[in-house]
Design a protein around this motif. Structure first.
Motif, mmCIF file in Angstrom:
data_model
loop_
_atom_site.group_PDB
_atom_site.id
_atom_site.type_symbol
_atom_site.label_atom_id
_atom_site.label_comp_id
_atom_site.label_asym_id
_atom_site.label_seq_id
_atom_site.Cartn_x
_atom_site.Cartn_y
_atom_site.Cartn_z
ATOM 1 N N GLU A 53 0.828 -1.202 0.000
ATOM 2 C CA GLU A 53 0.000 0.000 0.000
ATOM 3 C C GLU A 53 0.864 1.255 0.000
ATOM 4 O OE1 GLU A 53 -2.556 -0.332 3.352
ATOM 5 O OE2 GLU A 53 -3.884 -1.818 2.411
ATOM 6 N N TYR A 115 -6.168 3.947 -4.307
ATOM 7 C CA TYR A 115 -7.229 4.496 -3.470
ATOM 8 C C TYR A 115 -8.597 3.892 -3.771
ATOM 9 C CZ TYR A 115 -3.564 7.865 -2.493
ATOM 10 O OH TYR A 115 -2.373 8.445 -2.124
ATOM 11 N N LYS A 116 -8.628 2.853 -4.587
ATOM 12 C CA LYS A 116 -9.894 2.202 -4.934
ATOM 13 C C LYS A 116 -10.226 1.030 -4.009
ATOM 14 C CE LYS A 116 -10.771 4.786 -8.520
ATOM 15 N NZ LYS A 116 -11.905 5.736 -8.508
ATOM 16 N N GLY A 117 -9.319 0.692 -3.096
ATOM 17 C CA GLY A 117 -9.600 -0.370 -2.145
ATOM 18 C C GLY A 117 -9.419 -1.768 -2.674
ATOM 19 N N GLU A 233 -14.910 -9.296 -0.951
ATOM 20 C CA GLU A 233 -15.414 -7.935 -0.787
ATOM 21 C C GLU A 233 -15.857 -7.350 -2.125
ATOM 22 O OE1 GLU A 233 -12.209 -5.882 1.036
ATOM 23 O OE2 GLU A 233 -12.623 -6.636 3.052
#
Length: 315
Positions: A53, A115-117, A233
């Motif tokens: 990350e 930043y899109k997970g 998810e």
């Protein structure tokens, strides 16, 4: 004064002296080169989730090539794992597939939005597969495949559809597969023969008379827990968005959406036409309109929707 050249400064060769045998390096086989490559990439440390990350965000902000290099080298083993899944389609140099997958990996680094997970390795796997598949489609000359839309659909989906039918308790005969994929039975038979012709075991030794397998140089092929969680998810998000999309449709559109696009055994256009008292062509037009609406809806709600879709599954 004339400067002597190299030939003039060397002593003359004695014609009576025995010739020393020329030292030639043993020729490396493709298996030797692959083994050496696997050993080399194993030297690069893997990234923890936190390191991944941090680095992907840093590269997204700075475009520093050194950061990109670290991300790429840490994921080279992922490329090999994915390339192994396509080895049966390319019985020439396996490193051809790895090379194409590496290009896909570099493209993934360039395009990835941290930043899109979405976990980077999950996102990168789609780019890696896409580059390998394009290479196969462009270069599989011995068995010309992918020359028609039906063949491309079969190339991507034949094995998955056979597994799906077997899981449902049906024998995956060509006629049934052709009906489910909307292709001709002959296309199914031909593609099945082509794709089955080069089946090889992934447990095969790296070279003859060797106890080492390609997989011995890789980590376990099991999907890491965090990757499974990330995929779950994403699947949950897509399911929720599909439900939200259904809720904005009109009654007739909802039925067509559910019974044509969300079911394992879709109704025919004729069946739905008779149900609503309209022509099958009218049902087809409504279905086309729904698909366009769905595409726009998902692109608006999930900007990176193409990254979530498995390229081989797309028609």
């Amino acid at each position: 004064m004339k400067k002597p050249n190299a030939a003039e400064t060397l002593p003359a060769a004695d014609p009576a002296a025995p010739h020393a045998p020329a030292e030639t390096a043993p020729r490396q086989t493709p298996a030797d080169i692959l083994q050496h490559y696997l050993a080399e990439i194993s030297r690069f440390p893997l990234l923890t989730r936190e390191e991944e990350e941090r680095l992907t965000r840093a590269y997204h902000e700075t475009r520093d090539p050194e950061i990109a290099r670290r991300i790429v080298t840490a994921n080279l083993r992922l490329v090999v794992k994915i390339a192994l899944d396509f080895q049966k389609f390319w019985m020439q140099n396996f490193l051809d597939l790895v090379q194409e997958g590496n290009l896909g990996l570099m493209q993934a680094v360039k395009k990835f939005d941290p930043y899109k997970g979405v976990k980077f390795s999950y996102y990168a796997s789609f780019w890696i597969k896409a580059y390998i598949l394009k290479f196969l489609m462009d270069n599989w000359r011995l068995v010309k495949i992918g020359t028609t839309q039906a063949q491309r659909k079969l190339f991507y989906n034949l094995h998955k559809e056979k597994d799906r039918l077997q899981a449902l308790g049906f024998e995956p005969v060509p006629k049934l597969i052709s009906q489910r994929l909307n292709v001709s039975e002959q296309d199914v038979i031909e593609m099945d023969q082509r794709m089955g012709a080069w089946e090889v075991s992934l447990d095969a030794p790296v070279r003859q008379e060797s106890d080492d397998r390609h997989l011995d140089f890789l980590e376990s092929g099991e999907v890491p827990l965090e990757s499974r969680v990330a995929r779950a998810e994403i699947d949950a998000r897509l399911k929720a968005e599909m439900q939200a999309f259904r809720d904005i449709l009109e009654d007739k559109e909802q039925v067509i959406f559910e019974e044509r696009m969300l079911t394992e055994e879709p109704k025919t256009l004729q069946e739905l036409g008779e149900r609503f008292g309209v022509s099958r062509e009218r049902v087809r037009q409504i279905e086309t309109r729904i698909k366009k609406k769905l595409k726009a809806f998902l692109e608006d709600r999930i900007p990176d929707i193409e990254a979530y879709r498995a390229g081989p599954d797309a028609e």
